[in-house]
Design an enzyme around this catalytic site. Structure first.
Site, PDB file in Angstrom:
ATOM      1  N   SER A  35       0.837  -1.193   0.000  1.00 37.12           N
ATOM      2  CA  SER A  35       0.000   0.000   0.000  1.00 37.12           C
ATOM      3  C   SER A  35       0.878   1.252   0.000  1.00 37.12           C
ATOM      4  O   SER A  35       1.788   1.391   0.815  1.00 37.12           O
ATOM      5  CB  SER A  35      -0.900  -0.013   1.235  1.00 37.12           C
ATOM      6  OG  SER A  35      -1.742   1.100   1.233  1.00 37.12           O
ATOM      7  N   GLY A  36       0.583   2.171  -0.952  1.00 39.19           N
ATOM      8  CA  GLY A  36       1.353   3.409  -1.038  1.00 39.19           C
ATOM      9  C   GLY A  36       2.498   3.351  -2.023  1.00 39.19           C
ATOM     10  O   GLY A  36       3.212   4.338  -2.208  1.00 39.19           O
TER      11      GLY A  36
ATOM     12  N   THR B  59      -2.186   1.916  -7.971  1.00 44.23           N
ATOM     13  CA  THR B  59      -3.368   2.521  -8.605  1.00 44.23           C
ATOM     14  C   THR B  59      -2.955   3.544  -9.648  1.00 44.23           C
ATOM     15  O   THR B  59      -3.524   3.615 -10.737  1.00 44.23           O
ATOM     16  CB  THR B  59      -4.258   3.175  -7.526  1.00 44.23           C
ATOM     17  OG1 THR B  59      -4.639   2.166  -6.576  1.00 44.23           O
ATOM     18  CG2 THR B  59      -5.508   3.780  -8.136  1.00 44.23           C
TER      19      THR B  59
ATOM     20  N   ASN C 201      -0.964   5.186   3.140  1.00 40.56           N
ATOM     21  CA  ASN C 201      -1.330   5.700   1.820  1.00 40.56           C
ATOM     22  C   ASN C 201      -2.624   6.499   1.931  1.00 40.56           C
ATOM     23  O   ASN C 201      -3.607   6.010   2.484  1.00 40.56           O
ATOM     24  CB  ASN C 201      -1.515   4.510   0.861  1.00 40.56           C
ATOM     25  CG  ASN C 201      -1.822   4.938  -0.557  1.00 40.56           C
ATOM     26  OD1 ASN C 201      -1.887   6.122  -0.861  1.00 40.56           O
ATOM     27  ND2 ASN C 201      -2.023   3.959  -1.428  1.00 40.56           N
TER      28      ASN C 201
ATOM     29  N   SER D 247      -5.475   4.549  -0.571  1.00 42.71           N
ATOM     30  CA  SER D 247      -5.205   3.108  -0.599  1.00 42.71           C
ATOM     31  C   SER D 247      -6.415   2.345  -1.135  1.00 42.71           C
ATOM     32  O   SER D 247      -7.545   2.542  -0.688  1.00 42.71           O
ATOM     33  CB  SER D 247      -4.877   2.621   0.817  1.00 42.71           C
ATOM     34  OG  SER D 247      -4.716   1.225   0.835  1.00 42.71           O
ATOM     35  N   SER D 248      -6.174   1.474  -2.139  1.00 46.63           N
ATOM     36  CA  SER D 248      -7.255   0.609  -2.646  1.00 46.63           C
ATOM     37  C   SER D 248      -7.561  -0.449  -1.598  1.00 46.63           C
ATOM     38  O   SER D 248      -6.684  -1.233  -1.246  1.00 46.63           O
ATOM     39  CB  SER D 248      -6.832  -0.070  -3.947  1.00 46.63           C
ATOM     40  OG  SER D 248      -6.577   0.871  -4.951  1.00 46.63           O
TER      41      SER D 248
ATOM     42  N   GLY E 261      -1.087  -5.278  -2.089  1.00 43.82           N
ATOM     43  CA  GLY E 261       0.254  -5.801  -1.857  1.00 43.82           C
ATOM     44  C   GLY E 261       0.321  -6.498  -0.510  1.00 43.82           C
ATOM     45  O   GLY E 261      -0.628  -6.484   0.284  1.00 43.82           O
TER      46      GLY E 261
ATOM     47  N   GLU F 209       0.776  -7.079   3.207  1.00 44.41           N
ATOM     48  CA  GLU F 209       0.526  -6.127   4.297  1.00 44.41           C
ATOM     49  C   GLU F 209       1.014  -6.671   5.642  1.00 44.41           C
ATOM     50  O   GLU F 209       0.682  -7.814   6.013  1.00 44.41           O
ATOM     51  CB  GLU F 209      -0.970  -5.780   4.402  1.00 44.41           C
ATOM     52  CG  GLU F 209      -1.450  -4.928   3.252  1.00 44.41           C
ATOM     53  CD  GLU F 209      -2.846  -4.354   3.473  1.00 44.41           C
ATOM     54  OE1 GLU F 209      -3.239  -3.453   2.708  1.00 44.41           O
ATOM     55  OE2 GLU F 209      -3.565  -4.810   4.395  1.00 44.41           O
TER      56      GLU F 209
END
Length: 1010
Positions: free
Chosen positions: A116-117, A121, A166, A169-170, A391, A393
């Site tokens: 994340s980050g 995206t 992030n 973040s998705s 991703g 985590e």
């Protein structure tokens, strides 16, 4: 010079990068160590070079700032260019995937991964934008592209949130198929979504936010809309928005994002009514979060008296909803029993309902986007898939969501290794190069630990969820300890040694993933896996006046007594399907890295990046690419670049490229174990071999430049002389052109003056113009003269000055055509024409069947001893009974003879023929009026003849009786004998017939067309 420029462009590839900033392709590192890898990455990042290759895999480092490398000029630069010709870029990967799909007619996918980050995206957006610009363009295709691009802000609003790592973040996985037709046009798309983090709706950690759409609606929604939905413009008013204590974030502009989302919803064809329902569901979730409970004297939950929120909820009956939130309806045989909730249980039900509403709404939204992007043409399409998925985590506290996400990453890593090894092995086999086995970590043991049937963690979790009795998160942990006690990748507080036990809580279990150890807290595992909603609540929600909610929940099959699949099992099934989808396509990879945790531009945290490099499997991928041969290029490309290094190949190699490469490497002194010759490529084992070749090429290039410079000085004098000659030559040509134009102006002026005076008598001003007009008209006339006498329309219209001449020429031409025609007529044809003329004078305009009469036919007569002029078959009708008798009528020079076979039955001398009558109708009846005083004559002769016009024309010529033929209107009167008369009457009917009528007359019925 041209080859030098091309060589310089190709130098932008992976080779001379070492002479600039780091190396553009990790495959060409001298050493494949973590330190060398990170050193190269750091050098490039320091100069804002965020992209680096590992073969065709793209490593992307998030710069945390805007870089001017995504404009249209950059897109144009990368369109249709060889992958390694330009510096590494996401456009290069997108373009090569696209062109490979078009040339090989196969399907591809681009896997974008990272934590994340790291910029996943954004990478996905950049690829979509590239395809939107680079693909062919029409109004229809632009509409499809707009919908694909606009699906992003909508899905980000409903599926993304601010987390600690992030700000965008998705919180769901997304796989999008972009469909292309055979011309390369983007014609449709389809999205699959995975594991939306619904728990975020009801709970956020400190420093995190709920999904963006809630804040966008509250901060950006119009006053009228907020009033309609019962909302206030204050995020602090809603419990579901304040738990993270960071509703307002400086890097997020919720008001601007709100406008973008509203515009995007219209572009993807969601109508105004459904948009209102959509925001209604979002508002209902916020209101639901503010529903509070009190406890009565028996500890049962009841709604707080201040719950004004209920009237805004879901478009359902407030009393029924109040009952559903505080009681569970239990069916016992035919009876229904209401079981009250405790406050904790009521809060759990409220939150479960909020999560279910939001989850179902998100699914509805994805389906609507798919409908709007759907390609209606069912013919075969090639696709490029974009997989933007969570991703790996690792948080301070890791729960059920992190367990699922990390399991997903294990599966993708397994797929990644399989596809990479498979692709490498296939290339070696295709090039007939011996494959050398590669050592790598096979994470199948971890995947089996999680997903194995009956024995994996997911199966044990499902069993515990289904087990009757007091199943809790801790009993689930106990079951894991019983089943997994000897597994090398699983450990708990109970199973750990003394040192490890200090790092584990009693409610934790730890998995040793391929990327490292992760500790999971079991609290909430059972509830999140069950994700249950009581039946009475489902039934109630299905009655909602909000169409999205009622539609979404009605598909959940609330009447079914089967327990729905658990969340983990659903996720496992969807992952297996995704794996099947990806295995059927050719893979491209983008690995995204975050350089630091604080989102600071220019700061590179080596320890953090090293950890990501490890769990993204980048070193394994590099080792796979480097196993055996580090560098491989097509013979044509290798020879084109390095041919100056060998006299035999410079400047042009005339043979096969493979033979040229063999000569070249022999000249350069390559040892046999340093390279291999494949079918279409050369394989070079060590980067140092290639670098030595590159250094030789650089030296050769400098030598060539020096020689060219020396030659240039010698040619300088010649160049000056040539310039002077060229100047003189241009002067001569310019003077010629000037004279030519002056002449043209003079001619045009004279022509215009002649045109203006064309109506006057011939003079010096118009004489040339009139001559031109005359010549032009006669040339046109010559090519378009009429071809026949009957053609009266094609004669060219003359100009006024030639009107009289044209008329004289026309008459002359027609007289000439008549003369030619007349000269070509034979005596027989002339006689035939004369007969036709006579027939016309007798019958034209008088008898109806004349226009349909056919050409003249000659009839043979069976009587040969007479001097026969003409013969024709007839039907003779007796005078008294009108009985029909077939006969031959033969005309001789003096009389007409009625003959039966060889017997003459009646002879009518032309002198006794008083007249001949026919009707004006279409019948073939003819009556000879014969003078009764003549001996042997018995009265009139009545006959029917099919070739009436021919027969009478012949008779009129032979007997000279043109004036004796009468065309009678009505009945034909005739004498049977002296003093006794009769008649032929005419009528019409469906069938032609001749018979004796009741009045004693001969009745002739002619057929009338229907």
């Amino acid at each position: 010079g041209g080859e030098g420029a091309e060589g310089f462009l190709a130098m932008e590839g992976a080779l001379t990068a070492r002479d600039r900033v780091g190396i553009q392709d990790f495959v060409l590192l001298d050493e494949t160590t973590d330190a060398a890898f990170l050193s190269n990455l750091t050098k490039r990042f320091s100069k804002d070079l965020i992209y680096t290759y590992i073969g065709t895999l793209l490593v992307s480092v998030n710069p945390y700032k805007e870089l001017d490398i995504y404009n249209n000029k950059q897109m144009d630069l990368y369109m249709g260019v060889n992958f390694f010709e330009l510096p590494p870029h996401i456009y290069a990967l997108a373009d090569n995937a696209y062109h490979t799909m078009l040339t090989e007619f196969n399907n591809h996918f681009i896997l974008i991964s990272g934590e994340s980050g790291a910029g996943k995206t954004e990478a996905s957006k950049k690829i979509l934008q590239y395809y939107a610009v680079s693909c062919p363009s029409t109004t229809l295709l632009n509409t499809v592209r707009d919908k694909m691009l606009m699906s992003n802000p909508v899905l980000e609003a409903f599926g993304n949130a601010k987390t600690l790592k992030n700000d965008n973040s998705s919180r769901f996985g997304k796989y999008m198929d972009i469909q292309f037709d055979s011309q390369g046009d983007a014609v449709g798309g389809h999205i699959l979504n995975y594991l939306l983090e619904k728990s975020r709706v009801v709970h956020q950690n400190h420093g995190e936010r709920n999904f963006h759409i809630f804040y966008q609606l509250v901060e950006g929604g119009e006053e009228g809309l907020l009033h309609q939905l019962g909302l206030e413009r204050d995020c602090q008013h809603y419990d579901y928005l304040t738990q993270g204590e960071c509703a307002i974030v400086s890097s997020i502009n919720d008001r601007n994002d709100w406008k973008t989302v509203k515009n995007a919803l219209q572009i993807i064809n969601i109508d105004e009514i459904n948009i209102n329902h959509l925001f209604g569901t979002v508002a209902s979730v916020l209101h639901l979060g503010n529903v509070r409970f009190d406890s009565d004297s028996k500890g049962r939950a009841q709604l707080n008296e201040n719950n004004a929120e209920l009237r805004w909820l879901l478009g359902v009956d407030a009393h029924s909803l109040q009952e559903g939130l505080t009681y569970r309806k239990i069916e016992a045989k035919k009876d229904q029993v209401l079981s009250p909730f405790t406050i904790d249980h009521a809060i759990y039900v409220r939150d479960a309902l909020a999560k279910a509403i939001y989850g179902q709404t998100f699914t509805w939204l994805v389906n609507r986007i798919n409908e709007s992007m759907e390609n209606k043409d069912l013919s075969r399409k090639n696709v490029i898939g974009l997989l933007d998925i969570y991703g790996f985590e690792v948080f301070y506290v890791n729960s059920f969501e992190q367990f699922c996400i990390n399991y997903c990453n294990e599966k993708l890593q397994q797929l990644f290794i399989q596809l990479t090894l498979k692709a490498e092995q296939e290339e070696y086999e295709a090039e007939d190069i011996e494959w050398e086995p590669v050592q790598f970590f096979n994470n199948k043991i971890i995947c089996d630990l999680v997903e194995e049937k009956h024995r994996g963690i997911i199966s044990i979790l499902d069993e515990e969820c289904l087990r009757p009795g007091d199943a809790t998160d801790l009993t689930f942990l106990e079951r894991l300890e019983e089943r997994m006690s000897n597994h090398p990748h699983f450990v708990t507080h109970k199973l750990a040694d003394k040192m490890t036990r200090k790092t584990l809580e009693r409610g934790d279990f730890r998995l040793l993933h391929y990327a490292g150890e992760v500790t999971y807290c079991v609290v909430g595992f059972l509830d999140k896996n069950n994700d249950l909603l009581y039946k009475n609540i489902k039934d109630l929600i299905c009655q909602s006046k909000n169409a999205i909610i009622s539609e979404s929940f009605s598909t959940m099959d609330s009447d079914s007594m089967r327990r729905p699949e658990t969340v983990a099992t659903q996720f496992k099934s969807s992952l297996l399907k995704l794996t099947d989808i990806l295995m059927a396509k050719d893979a491209w990879y983008i690995r995204c890295l975050k350089p630091n945790e604080s989102k600071q531009p220019g700061h590179f945290d080596e320890a953090l990046v090293r950890h990501q490099v490890k769990y993204l499997g980048l070193m394994e991928h590099l080792r796979v690419r480097r196993a055996g041969f580090a560098y491989r290029r097509k013979y044509e490309v290798f020879l084109k670049r390095y041919k100056p290094l060998c006299p035999a190949t410079w400047p042009h190699w005339r043979g096969l490229p493979a033979d040229g490469v063999e000569v070249l490497v022999q000249h350069l002194g390559y040892l046999p174990d340093e390279y291999k010759m494949g079918r279409t490529k050369i394989f070079i084992r060590h980067p140092r071999t290639l670098y030595a070749t590159e250094d030789a090429f650089e030296k050769c290039k400098h030598d060539l430049a020096t020689r060219l410079q020396a030659k240039y000085k010698g040619y300088k004098f010649l160049f000056i002389s040539a310039t002077k000659i060229e100047t003189c030559w241009r002067g001569v040509q310019a003077r010629k052109e000037r004279d030519r134009r002056a002449w043209a102006v003079k001619v045009i002026k004279k022509f215009i003056k002649g045109y203006m005076t064309r109506g006057q008598a011939k003079n010096t001003d118009n004489s040339e113009y009139l001559a031109f007009v005359r010549q032009n008209y006669l040339n046109r006339l010559k090519g378009n003269l009429p071809k026949t006498v009957l053609d009266k329309t094609t004669w060219q219209t003359p100009p006024a000055v030639l009107a009289e001449t044209s008329e004289i020429l026309r008459k002359l031409h027609y007289r000439l055509m008549v003369r030619k025609y007349v000269r070509g007529i034979t005596p027989q044809k002339k006689a035939q024409f004369q007969m036709k003329l006579l027939t016309s004078s007798i019958f034209k305009g008088k008898k109806e069947s004349y226009p349909q009469s056919v050409q003249i036919h000659s009839h043979q007569c069976t009587v040969f001893f007479l001097l026969v002029q003409y013969g024709v078959p007839v039907i003779k009708y007796d005078r008294n009974g009108f009985k029909p008798r077939p006969r031959q009528l033969v005309l001789t020079q003096r009389a007409a003879h009625v003959i039966e076979e060889a017997n003459i039955k009646q002879t009518v001398p032309y002198t006794s023929l008083k007249g001949i009558s026919v009707s004006n109708l279409t019948d073939g009846i003819v009556v000879f009026h014969i003078a009764c005083e003549v001996p042997k004559q018995k009265g009139a002769l009545i006959m029917q003849c099919d070739t009436l016009f021919e027969f009478l024309t012949k008779l009129s010529i032979i007997a000279n009786k043109q004036n004796a033929i009468q065309v009678v209107h009505g009945s034909i009167q005739f004498e049977i004998q002296a003093g006794k008369e009769s008649a032929v009457d005419f009528s019409s009917g469906q069938e032609p017939t001749v018979y004796k009528a009741k009045n004693g007359h001969l009745m002739v019925v002619r057929r009338v067309p229907l």
